[in-house]
Design an enzyme around this catalytic site. Sequence first.
Site, PDB file in Angstrom:
ATOM      1  N   GLY A  11       0.662  -1.288  -0.061  1.00 11.37           N
ATOM      2  CA  GLY A  11       0.008   0.046  -0.100  1.00 11.37           C
ATOM      3  C   GLY A  11       0.905   1.304  -0.207  1.00 11.37           C
ATOM      4  N   GLY A  12       0.406   2.258  -0.032  1.00 14.69           N
ATOM      5  CA  GLY A  12       0.936   3.643  -0.035  1.00 14.69           C
ATOM      6  C   GLY A  12       1.050   4.261   1.479  1.00 14.69           C
ATOM      7  N   GLY A  16      -2.515   2.076   6.163  1.00 10.76           N
ATOM      8  CA  GLY A  16      -2.986   1.156   7.082  1.00 10.76           C
ATOM      9  C   GLY A  16      -2.137  -0.270   6.971  1.00 10.76           C
ATOM     10  N   THR A  42      13.076  -2.829   9.823  1.00 11.38           N
ATOM     11  CA  THR A  42      14.207  -2.523   8.903  1.00 11.38           C
ATOM     12  C   THR A  42      14.502  -0.881   8.982  1.00 11.38           C
ATOM     13  OG1 THR A  42      12.751  -2.279   7.149  1.00 11.38           O
ATOM     14  CG2 THR A  42      13.655  -4.455   7.427  1.00 11.38           C
ATOM     15  N   HIS A  57       6.713   4.805  16.785  1.00 12.00           N
ATOM     16  CA  HIS A  57       5.969   3.551  16.313  1.00 12.00           C
ATOM     17  C   HIS A  57       6.158   2.462  17.470  1.00 12.00           C
ATOM     18  CE1 HIS A  57       4.995   4.184  12.270  1.00 12.00           C
ATOM     19  NE2 HIS A  57       5.996   5.075  12.250  1.00 12.00           N
ATOM     20  N   GLU A  72      15.787  -5.448  15.337  1.00 10.12           N
ATOM     21  CA  GLU A  72      16.001  -4.242  14.670  1.00 10.12           C
ATOM     22  C   GLU A  72      17.105  -4.993  13.441  1.00 10.12           C
ATOM     23  OE1 GLU A  72      16.773  -0.742  16.145  1.00 10.12           O
ATOM     24  OE2 GLU A  72      14.960  -0.730  17.446  1.00 10.12           O
TER      25      GLU A  72
END
Length: 189
Positions: A11-12, A16, A42, A57, A72
């Site tokens: 998705g962009g 979502g 990443t 986040h 990570e």
Amino acid sequence: MSDVCRELILGGQKSGKSRRGEELAAAWLGRSNVHRAVLIATAQAHDDEMRARIARHRRDRALRVPGLGTVEEPLALAEAIRAQASPNTLVLVDCLTLWLTNLMMPVEGIGRSPVDIDAATDSLVSEVGAAGGPVVLIGNEIGLGVIPLGREVRAFVDALGMLNQRVAAACDRVTLMAAGLPLTLKEPG
């Protein structure tokens, strides 16, 4: 989600995608007390805005999916999947686009040798196929806009399109996110 489903969520930006991946991880964790879920992140924090974004986040994920562990790994994604994958563990990769960016466009001064993108993609696709448990991969679909002017950006858009195609072929399910809504492009069977 079956126990060995592989899903690519595209998705962009702000479509979502990450939320959808987190929902799948939360559902997996809720199915059994022996289930684990781990996010392979990443992103790299090369500036203050990105450091703040990553911190936000982390906080948001901890609230939405408390049992989701995090590893990570900005470069050795195939190896990270191999290390984390097991029948009772859902591996969530967020995101393929940043991983490819890290490989193709290293930050000045890192002094890293060029990476063979085809070989890195081969390794990634192999590990996704070999994983003994579910794998959910998130990536951006950026090839729907105008053709970029710069040679390096065109090369990146082309490489991301090929990466998305290769990963989609290796996955049982492919979902396109738009405005927070999932559209199934490919289903198992």
